[in-house]
Scaffold this motif. Structure first.
Motif, short mmCIF file in Angstrom:
data_model
loop_
_atom_site.label_atom_id
_atom_site.label_comp_id
_atom_site.label_asym_id
_atom_site.label_seq_id
_atom_site.Cartn_x
_atom_site.Cartn_y
_atom_site.Cartn_z
N ASN A 121 -2.08 -1.81 -4.24
CA ASN A 121 -2.90 -2.79 -4.98
C ASN A 121 -3.50 -2.19 -6.24
OD1 ASN A 121 -2.36 -4.84 -3.15
ND2 ASN A 121 -4.07 -4.28 -1.85
N LYS A 122 -3.87 -0.92 -6.19
CA LYS A 122 -4.42 -0.24 -7.36
C LYS A 122 -3.36 -0.11 -8.45
CE LYS A 122 -7.37 2.87 -6.32
NZ LYS A 122 -8.03 4.09 -5.84
N VAL A 123 -2.13 0.23 -8.05
CA VAL A 123 -1.01 0.33 -8.99
C VAL A 123 -0.74 -1.04 -9.62
CG1 VAL A 123 1.50 0.66 -9.13
CG2 VAL A 123 0.08 2.36 -7.98
N LYS A 124 -0.72 -2.08 -8.80
CA LYS A 124 -0.50 -3.44 -9.29
C LYS A 124 -1.54 -3.80 -10.35
CE LYS A 124 -0.31 -8.21 -7.48
NZ LYS A 124 -1.04 -8.97 -8.40
N ALA A 125 -2.81 -3.57 -10.04
CA ALA A 125 -3.89 -3.91 -10.97
C ALA A 125 -3.80 -3.09 -12.26
CB ALA A 125 -5.24 -3.69 -10.30
N THR A 161 2.00 5.25 -14.61
CA THR A 161 0.83 4.66 -13.97
C THR A 161 0.39 5.58 -12.84
OG1 THR A 161 1.52 2.41 -14.50
CG2 THR A 161 -0.04 2.66 -12.70
N LYS A 162 -0.91 5.85 -12.77
CA LYS A 162 -1.44 6.72 -11.72
C LYS A 162 -1.13 6.10 -10.35
CE LYS A 162 -5.60 9.10 -10.26
NZ LYS A 162 -7.02 9.29 -10.45
N GLY A 163 -0.53 6.88 -9.47
CA GLY A 163 -0.17 6.41 -8.13
C GLY A 163 1.31 6.09 -7.99
N VAL A 164 2.04 5.98 -9.09
CA VAL A 164 3.48 5.69 -9.04
C VAL A 164 4.24 7.01 -8.95
CG1 VAL A 164 5.45 4.82 -10.36
CG2 VAL A 164 3.32 3.54 -10.32
N THR A 165 5.15 7.09 -7.97
CA THR A 165 5.97 8.30 -7.85
C THR A 165 7.33 8.12 -8.51
OG1 THR A 165 6.81 7.64 -5.68
CG2 THR A 165 4.83 9.02 -5.72
N GLY A 166 7.75 6.88 -8.76
CA GLY A 166 9.00 6.65 -9.46
C GLY A 166 9.64 5.34 -9.07
N PHE A 167 10.69 5.00 -9.80
CA PHE A 167 11.48 3.82 -9.48
C PHE A 167 12.41 4.14 -8.32
CE2 PHE A 167 10.29 2.68 -13.80
CZ PHE A 167 10.17 1.31 -13.74
N ARG A 197 -1.07 -7.79 6.09
CA ARG A 197 -0.40 -6.51 6.21
C ARG A 197 0.67 -6.42 5.13
NH1 ARG A 197 3.63 -5.52 11.11
NH2 ARG A 197 4.82 -6.85 9.72
N LYS A 198 0.80 -5.25 4.54
CA LYS A 198 1.83 -5.05 3.52
C LYS A 198 3.20 -5.05 4.20
CE LYS A 198 -1.16 -2.51 0.42
NZ LYS A 198 -2.38 -2.57 1.22
N VAL A 199 4.11 -5.84 3.64
CA VAL A 199 5.45 -5.93 4.20
C VAL A 199 6.22 -4.65 3.93
CG1 VAL A 199 7.63 -7.22 4.16
CG2 VAL A 199 5.47 -8.44 3.89
N TYR A 200 6.04 -4.08 2.74
CA TYR A 200 6.72 -2.84 2.36
C TYR A 200 5.67 -1.82 1.90
CZ TYR A 200 10.55 -6.17 2.24
OH TYR A 200 11.44 -7.16 2.57
N PRO A 201 5.06 -1.10 2.86
CA PRO A 201 4.04 -0.12 2.47
C PRO A 201 4.62 0.92 1.51
CG PRO A 201 4.10 -0.41 4.85
CD PRO A 201 5.28 -1.14 4.30
N SER A 202 3.83 1.31 0.53
CA SER A 202 4.19 2.31 -0.49
C SER A 202 5.18 1.80 -1.53
CB SER A 202 4.74 3.59 0.13
OG SER A 202 3.77 4.17 0.99
N TYR A 203 5.39 0.48 -1.60
CA TYR A 203 6.30 -0.08 -2.59
C TYR A 203 5.65 -1.26 -3.31
CZ TYR A 203 9.88 2.80 -0.46
OH TYR A 203 10.58 3.85 0.02
N VAL A 204 5.98 -1.39 -4.60
CA VAL A 204 5.53 -2.50 -5.42
C VAL A 204 6.77 -3.08 -6.09
CG1 VAL A 204 4.14 -3.16 -7.42
CG2 VAL A 204 3.27 -1.46 -5.82
N VAL A 250 9.27 -0.08 -7.16
CA VAL A 250 8.59 1.15 -7.56
C VAL A 250 7.94 1.76 -6.32
CG1 VAL A 250 6.72 2.09 -8.97
CG2 VAL A 250 8.15 0.28 -9.88
N HIS A 251 8.12 3.06 -6.14
CA HIS A 251 7.51 3.77 -5.01
C HIS A 251 6.13 4.26 -5.44
CE1 HIS A 251 6.90 7.00 -2.04
NE2 HIS A 251 7.56 6.16 -1.26
N THR A 252 5.14 4.09 -4.55
CA THR A 252 3.76 4.51 -4.85
C THR A 252 3.24 5.41 -3.75
OG1 THR A 252 2.70 2.70 -3.65
CG2 THR A 252 3.33 2.26 -5.93
N TYR A 253 2.11 6.04 -4.02
CA TYR A 253 1.41 6.76 -2.97
C TYR A 253 0.97 5.76 -1.92
CZ TYR A 253 1.01 10.70 -6.24
OH TYR A 253 1.27 11.71 -7.11
#
Length: 180
Positions: free
Chosen positions: A20-24, A87-93, A63-70, A12-15
């Motif tokens: 971490n906010k998206v994960k929670a 989910t707030k912060g998710v831009t899409g799959f 450090r995040k291995v893949y920034p902006s991805y969950v 999932v791509h995030t802002y």
């Protein structure tokens, strides 16, 4: 939904900075809606990086291995897709037209996810509690100890060393030891 459907890993791509906010938020929504059987795991892969400060001291940070991805292990249903996508912060799959495309087993392994335990690991999957190990660096370099606890989430191990004339447990990075 088929009873035989198996949970697969999706990206999932995030802002930026919202991983971490998206994960929670997703984990909270899953618990609230009782969907633990559809969305089984949410991961933000991280790694420990050693940096040298201006004063010359070494400092370890994550450090995040893949920034902006969950990474999410889930069974795609209308409801599970809706929870993640809205989910707030998710831009899409990640996939064509934001259509979720599961990762292949090879891709999952390449991202550092152990398929057996579904934990993100740092290449050291063969360590077990009770193994004898040697410390590779730091003040106890060359000492031999026994693994008492493994924390794959933080990539740390607790090693019991003979120090100060008694058996003493020390927590250290998993990369600072090697099995003997």
């Amino acid at each position: 939904m088929s009873e035989l459907q198996e949970a697969r890993w999706y990206v999932v791509h995030t802002y930026s900075g919202h991983e971490n906010k998206v994960k929670a938020t997703i984990e909270k929504a899953v618990k609230t809606r009782g969907m633990e059987d559809c969305i089984t795991q949410v991961v933000v892969p991280t790694e420990d990086v050693v940096e040298t400060t201006k004063t010359g001291k070494e400092k370890t940070r994550q450090r995040k291995v893949y920034p902006s991805y969950v990474l999410i292990k889930m069974i795609i249903t209308d409801e599970s897709w809706y929870i993640v996508r809205n989910t707030k912060g998710v831009t899409g799959f990640v996939g064509p037209g934001s259509k979720p495309v599961p990762l292949s087993d090879d891709e999952v392994i390449a991202m550092g996810i152990d398929l057996e335990s579904n934990k993100v690991v740092n290449g050291e999957t063969d360590l077990e509690v009770g193994d004898n190990v040697q410390i590779k660096n730091g003040p106890f370099s060359g000492k031999i100890g026994t693994i008492e606890k493994i924390n794959m989430e933080n990539k740390t191990v607790t090693v019991c060393l003979d120090a100060f004339n008694k058996k003493t447990p020390f927590e250290m990075d998993i990369d600072s030891i090697e099995r003997i």
